[in-house]
Design an enzyme around this catalytic site. Structure first.
Site, PDB file in Angstrom:
ATOM      1  N   TRP A   1    -103.445   5.242  36.673  1.00 53.25           N
ATOM      2  CA  TRP A   1    -102.445   6.016  37.393  1.00 53.25           C
ATOM      3  C   TRP A   1    -101.829   5.157  38.509  1.00 53.25           C
ATOM      4  O   TRP A   1    -102.531   4.454  39.224  1.00 53.25           O
ATOM      5  CB  TRP A   1    -103.085   7.288  37.998  1.00 53.25           C
ATOM      6  CG  TRP A   1    -102.082   8.062  38.798  1.00 53.25           C
ATOM      7  CD1 TRP A   1    -101.095   8.863  38.298  1.00 53.25           C
ATOM      8  CD2 TRP A   1    -101.949   8.067  40.222  1.00 53.25           C
ATOM      9  NE1 TRP A   1    -100.344   9.370  39.329  1.00 53.25           N
ATOM     10  CE2 TRP A   1    -100.845   8.899  40.524  1.00 53.25           C
ATOM     11  CE3 TRP A   1    -102.634   7.447  41.274  1.00 53.25           C
ATOM     12  CZ2 TRP A   1    -100.422   9.143  41.833  1.00 53.25           C
ATOM     13  CZ3 TRP A   1    -102.221   7.682  42.576  1.00 53.25           C
ATOM     14  CH2 TRP A   1    -101.121   8.527  42.840  1.00 53.25           C
TER      15      TRP A   1
ATOM     16  N   ASP B   1     -88.439  19.742  41.061  1.00 54.87           N
ATOM     17  CA  ASP B   1     -89.736  19.409  40.471  1.00 54.87           C
ATOM     18  C   ASP B   1     -90.673  20.606  40.563  1.00 54.87           C
ATOM     19  O   ASP B   1     -90.251  21.757  40.743  1.00 54.87           O
ATOM     20  CB  ASP B   1     -90.297  18.136  41.141  1.00 54.87           C
ATOM     21  CG  ASP B   1     -91.169  17.316  40.200  1.00 54.87           C
ATOM     22  OD1 ASP B   1     -92.353  17.685  40.046  1.00 54.87           O
ATOM     23  OD2 ASP B   1     -90.687  16.334  39.607  1.00 54.87           O
ATOM     24  N   ASP B   2     -91.949  20.349  40.469  1.00 54.15           N
ATOM     25  CA  ASP B   2     -93.011  21.353  40.449  1.00 54.15           C
ATOM     26  C   ASP B   2     -92.869  22.352  41.607  1.00 54.15           C
ATOM     27  O   ASP B   2     -92.450  21.986  42.700  1.00 54.15           O
ATOM     28  CB  ASP B   2     -94.340  20.583  40.600  1.00 54.15           C
ATOM     29  CG  ASP B   2     -95.518  21.370  40.119  1.00 54.15           C
ATOM     30  OD1 ASP B   2     -95.371  22.558  39.853  1.00 54.15           O
ATOM     31  OD2 ASP B   2     -96.605  20.761  40.013  1.00 54.15           O
TER      32      ASP B   2
ATOM     33  N   LYS C   1     -87.664  17.985  32.890  1.00 52.17           N
ATOM     34  CA  LYS C   1     -88.712  16.973  33.062  1.00 52.17           C
ATOM     35  C   LYS C   1     -89.998  17.594  32.548  1.00 52.17           C
ATOM     36  O   LYS C   1     -90.510  18.547  33.131  1.00 52.17           O
ATOM     37  CB  LYS C   1     -88.831  16.591  34.544  1.00 52.17           C
ATOM     38  CG  LYS C   1     -89.981  15.639  34.836  1.00 52.17           C
ATOM     39  CD  LYS C   1     -90.013  15.267  36.313  1.00 52.17           C
ATOM     40  CE  LYS C   1     -91.248  14.446  36.655  1.00 52.17           C
ATOM     41  NZ  LYS C   1     -91.327  14.153  38.096  1.00 52.17           N
ATOM     42  N   TRP C   2     -90.528  17.055  31.472  1.00 54.17           N
ATOM     43  CA  TRP C   2     -91.670  17.659  30.749  1.00 54.17           C
ATOM     44  C   TRP C   2     -92.914  16.849  31.090  1.00 54.17           C
ATOM     45  O   TRP C   2     -93.078  15.735  30.639  1.00 54.17           O
ATOM     46  CB  TRP C   2     -91.383  17.611  29.255  1.00 54.17           C
ATOM     47  CG  TRP C   2     -92.352  18.318  28.368  1.00 54.17           C
ATOM     48  CD1 TRP C   2     -93.668  18.020  28.186  1.00 54.17           C
ATOM     49  CD2 TRP C   2     -92.068  19.410  27.487  1.00 54.17           C
ATOM     50  NE1 TRP C   2     -94.226  18.861  27.260  1.00 54.17           N
ATOM     51  CE2 TRP C   2     -93.264  19.728  26.802  1.00 54.17           C
ATOM     52  CE3 TRP C   2     -90.919  20.163  27.198  1.00 54.17           C
ATOM     53  CZ2 TRP C   2     -93.346  20.754  25.861  1.00 54.17           C
ATOM     54  CZ3 TRP C   2     -91.005  21.186  26.255  1.00 54.17           C
ATOM     55  CH2 TRP C   2     -92.200  21.472  25.612  1.00 54.17           C
ATOM     56  N   ASP C   3     -93.792  17.470  31.872  1.00 53.39           N
ATOM     57  CA  ASP C   3     -94.965  16.761  32.390  1.00 53.39           C
ATOM     58  C   ASP C   3     -96.206  17.094  31.560  1.00 53.39           C
ATOM     59  O   ASP C   3     -96.258  18.109  30.838  1.00 53.39           O
ATOM     60  CB  ASP C   3     -95.181  17.196  33.852  1.00 53.39           C
ATOM     61  CG  ASP C   3     -95.908  16.154  34.689  1.00 53.39           C
ATOM     62  OD1 ASP C   3     -96.510  15.237  34.112  1.00 53.39           O
ATOM     63  OD2 ASP C   3     -95.885  16.274  35.930  1.00 53.39           O
TER      64      ASP C   3
ATOM     65  N   CYS D   1     -92.819  12.874  30.996  1.00 51.70           N
ATOM     66  CA  CYS D   1     -93.610  12.454  32.150  1.00 51.70           C
ATOM     67  C   CYS D   1     -95.042  12.832  31.817  1.00 51.70           C
ATOM     68  O   CYS D   1     -95.288  13.804  31.107  1.00 51.70           O
ATOM     69  CB  CYS D   1     -93.119  13.211  33.379  1.00 51.70           C
ATOM     70  SG  CYS D   1     -94.171  13.055  34.833  1.00 51.70           S
TER      71      CYS D   1
ATOM     72  N   ASP E   1     -95.823   7.140  38.871  1.00 52.75           N
ATOM     73  CA  ASP E   1     -95.708   7.823  40.164  1.00 52.75           C
ATOM     74  C   ASP E   1     -95.633   6.815  41.302  1.00 52.75           C
ATOM     75  O   ASP E   1     -95.408   7.192  42.458  1.00 52.75           O
ATOM     76  CB  ASP E   1     -96.909   8.753  40.386  1.00 52.75           C
ATOM     77  CG  ASP E   1     -96.730  10.089  39.684  1.00 52.75           C
ATOM     78  OD1 ASP E   1     -95.578  10.448  39.369  1.00 52.75           O
ATOM     79  OD2 ASP E   1     -97.744  10.774  39.445  1.00 52.75           O
TER      80      ASP E   1
HETATM   81  C1  DGJ Z   1     -96.877  14.390  38.125  1.00 55.34           C
HETATM   82  C2  DGJ Z   1     -95.553  13.675  38.040  1.00 55.34           C
HETATM   83  O1  DGJ Z   1     -95.751  12.338  37.689  1.00 55.34           O
HETATM   84  C3  DGJ Z   1     -94.822  13.792  39.364  1.00 55.34           C
HETATM   85  O2  DGJ Z   1     -93.594  13.102  39.290  1.00 55.34           O
HETATM   86  C4  DGJ Z   1     -94.610  15.245  39.682  1.00 55.34           C
HETATM   87  O3  DGJ Z   1     -93.747  15.817  38.745  1.00 55.34           O
HETATM   88  C5  DGJ Z   1     -95.935  15.969  39.702  1.00 55.34           C
HETATM   89  N1  DGJ Z   1     -96.669  15.776  38.485  1.00 55.34           N
HETATM   90  C6  DGJ Z   1     -95.732  17.440  39.927  1.00 55.34           C
HETATM   91  O4  DGJ Z   1     -96.904  18.148  39.881  1.00 55.34           O
END
Ligand code: DGJ
Length: 694
Positions: free
Chosen positions: A168, A333-334, A443-445, A491, A513
């Site tokens: 990470w 974002d989130d 943005k699909w995390d 993502c 990140d």
């Molecule tokens: C992990 C992503 O890599 C970040 O950019 C962000 O979207 C966070 N999650 C949000 O919880």
């Protein structure tokens, strides 16, 4: 182009620079003949006529020579195919049934009882796509392992292995080391592509950035995977790869069922690491990434600015500042949905938080659209917080092992997308969401890995590992088809899901990140070995860097580094001074001028991220862009000129930033002075080839 020998047992596939040849022996063994420079049918047939070694008890005559080694018989290499037939028999003894050639390449069919194995080869430029299709009549057979392909390298000494490893916030780090005898295995047993290795390897013996032979292989799969690079006792090298990390079972192939492996693509280049990267980039832009000829917009993302502390009012302020800066896409974002005011609750409940967005997302989307920006949102559909309405209603929808603890990472569990009902629920929620407000970007995390990958109700729970990924692909494909104007970003807690599979259904990826501009140089350098700038999202964030290391850096340095990909801004614009915002506006305008060259041009890595000065160059038609970053300078050590590449030595080039006119030959052989000094410093140079009419 595919050439077939008269007896229909030798095939030669050719691209613009390279060829690939294979042959079926009279014992129906499929052996590799050639992978390398372009060659003719007579060469392939001469290679086919070379006898295989004799059988003897100590080594296999086939090992290191087969295109797709199956389990069983006189073989000791890792099998690409391992099957347990319905009657319990292991192994495969196939007979060659025939072949087809066509626009889509070559297909070779083999049969073992009720199982048909079809091996596919397709040339895409000089990239060869390979995959296997397994079809079963009856009874059900268990596929323990079905790799996509095995690649065979020519006999050489001193192979060197390049890989992209990480963790990470430090993804895509390039390392090169001598290949040792035995097996080197890279992969992921985490359920997603993973940050630990990108599914790519490259092998060379003496290549440099611009010279020498390089063999590369990249897998198009977003779940667990394995690539094994084996140097056999006689030093022959084979690379085998496919879905799944171990050989404990992929799925049951029921009566009449078919399993299609992911694509494992291979590339040979004699243009060094740089040439190999350019060929990979061209391949992805032409054949993998959707709409790759459309340049990606400059986006703003709210994550580093607000974290979970989201309100419509705060987002509006950020949006106004972003628009004034020239940003084209505003992404929330989130934290906008359910009870998601921190990472403990709300994941899974994909409706706007009523306290934060009383009128839903539409008022904010309209506000963002007014100055002409697109509107984007973050989602993490494959996850759920136990503290969510979804989990309370369907605790059995997550992956779990009965009688075992449900492991939580970041307070979340993984939904089981192999289940039809889970996919249907997500489809309905996401379709409704994309229909409820004018959303242009998702943005699909996917922030945590699989741990307790169980599925108690299913007779063959092991299939969850592959079917989850197929479920994800199906969901993305369905959403894309229903909402063709919406772009998707992959993502995964940073760069945890970057591969050719996800790239064939997303428009760009979140690289890491880590937005520290210095750390980023190494991450981007690794990323560029395989993937093009067109998909590499890079944000300019705050200084000191709030997410990671507190490093202080100039806006200039941050922007020049981030301009090497798809530029984004991710800082807290509410705190940026008027001067900073004015300067940022100029950088954004400059990026818009150069972005087609960056996103669609040929990349030359002029200097690596190590050492004082690093630089990349992009060439598209008559336009050249150089991005140079001086990380550190020791007193008394001159900053070297940048020897450019990919230019016409007989042409002249005008630098729009300095006004100077340069001769191509001089830029190629003596270089471009950067004028950078002190550290860190950075600059952009735009050069245009002059025509006689200029
Ligand atoms: C992990 C992503 O890599 C970040 O950019 C962000 O979207 C966070 N999650 C949000 O919880």
């Amino acid at each position: 182009m595919t050439h077939v020998s008269e007896d229909g047992r030798t095939w030669l596939l050719s691209g613009p620079a390279g060829s690939y040849a294979l042959h079926v022996t009279d014992r129906d063994e499929l052996v590799h003949l050639h992978w390398g420079p372009r060659t003719g049918p007579a060469d392939a047939e001469a290679l086919a006529a070379r006898p295989l070694p004799e059988d003897w008890p100590f080594e296999s005559r086939l090992d290191g020579r087969e295109e797709y080694p199956v389990e069983g018989g006189p073989r000791f290499v890792r099998p690409a195919l391992s099957v347990r037939a319905g009657d319990g028999r292991r192994g495969t003894e196939w007979t060659f049934e025939g072949y087809e050639t066509g626009d889509d390449g070559l297909r070779l069919r083999f049969r073992d009882g009720d199982l048909t194995v079809t091996l596919h080869y397709r040339m895409r430029g000089d990239v060869i796509e390979r995959w296997a299709v397994l079809h079963n009549r009856e009874p059900a057979a268990e596929l323990l392992r079905a790799d996509s392909a095995t690649w065979t390298l020519p006999d050489r000494e001193n192979w060197r292995l390049s890989q992209l490893h990480g963790r990470w916030a430090a993804e895509s780090r390039l390392i090169r080391s001598p290949l040792t005898l035995g097996e080197t295995v890279v992969g992921s047993r985490r359920g997603h592509t993973g940050r630990q290795h990108l599914p790519w390897v490259a092998l060379d013996t003496d290549a440099t950035e611009e010279r020498g032979e390089v063999y590369g292989c990249a897998l198009g799969w977003s779940g667990s995977w394995r690539i094994s690079v084996a140097q056999l006792p006689d030093a022959r090298v084979q690379i085998t790869g496919g879905a799944g990390h171990d050989d404990s079972g992929l799925l049951m192939l029921g009566t009449g069922e078919t399993y299609v492996t992911p694509v494992f693509a291979g590339l040979w280049s004699d243009q060094g690491f740089g040439g190999a990267s350019r060929a990979w980039h061209a391949y992805q832009r032409a054949h993998v990434v959707p709409d790759a000829d459309r340049d990606r917009p400059v986006l703003f993302n709210s994550w580093e600015a607000t974290g979970f502390d989201i309100s419509e009012e705060r987002q509006r302020v950020l949006a106004e500042r972003a628009a004034a800066m020239g940003v084209e896409l505003f992404v929330v974002d989130d934290g906008w949905f359910g009870a998601r005011t921190g990472d403990r609750a709300g994941l899974g409940d994909w409706t706007p938080n009523p306290g934060r967005f009383p009128g839903g997302l539409k008022p904010l989307a309209d506000h963002v659209h007014r100055p002409g920006m697109g509107f984007g949102i973050w989602v993490e559909p494959e996850m759920v917080n136990p503290d969510s309405d979804l989990y309370r209603a369907h605790p059995d929808w997550v992956q779990f092992q009965p009688g075992r603890r449900r492991t939580e990472f970041r307070n979340q569990l993984v939904l089981n997308l192999a289940r039809d009902d889970v996919r249907e629920y997500l489809w309905e929620r996401l379709d409704a969401l994309l229909s409820s407000a004018p959303v242009d970007y998702v943005k699909w995390d996917f922030s945590r890995c699989f741990t307790d990958a169980g599925w108690p109700d299913d007779p063959y729970p092991q299939r969850l590992w592959t079917d989850h990924v197929r479920g994800l692909y199906a969901l993305l494909d369905r959403l894309r088809a229903a909402h063709p104007g919406v772009a998707f970003e992959s993502c995964s807690g940073g760069g945890g899901r970057i591969d050719l599979g996800i790239l064939s259904r997303t428009d760009q990826v979140w690289t890491s990140d880590n937005t520290d501009p210095l750390d980023r140089l190494a991450i981007q350098h690794g990323f560029s070995q395989l993937h093009p700038a067109r998909v590499m999202a890079a944000w300019v964030t705050d200084s000191p860097n709030v997410m990671l290391n507190g490093r202080v850096s100039s806006l200039r340095f941050r922007f020049v580094g981030a301009m090497a990909g798809v530029l984004g801004v991710g800082g807290d614009l509410a705190r940026w001074t008027q001067e900073e915002r004015a300067e940022a506006r100029e950088w954004v305008a400059l990026y818009k001028e150069i972005r087609s060259v960056v996103q669609r041009g040929d990349l030359y890595r002029l200097r690596p991220p190590e050492g004082g000065l690093s630089a990349v160059q992009y060439v598209l038609g008559d336009e050249t862009v150089v991005l140079a970053c001086l990380q550190a300078q020791h007193f008394g050590e001159p900053v070297p000129a940048l020897r450019l590449r990919g230019l016409d030595p007989g042409a002249t080039y005008k630098c729009r930033d300095t006004g100077e006119v340069h001769r191509g030959a001089v830029l190629l052989h003596h270089g471009l002075g950067t004028g950078l000094r002190g550290d860190p410093d950075a600059a952009v140079f735009r050069l245009r080839r002059l025509r006689s009419t200029d």
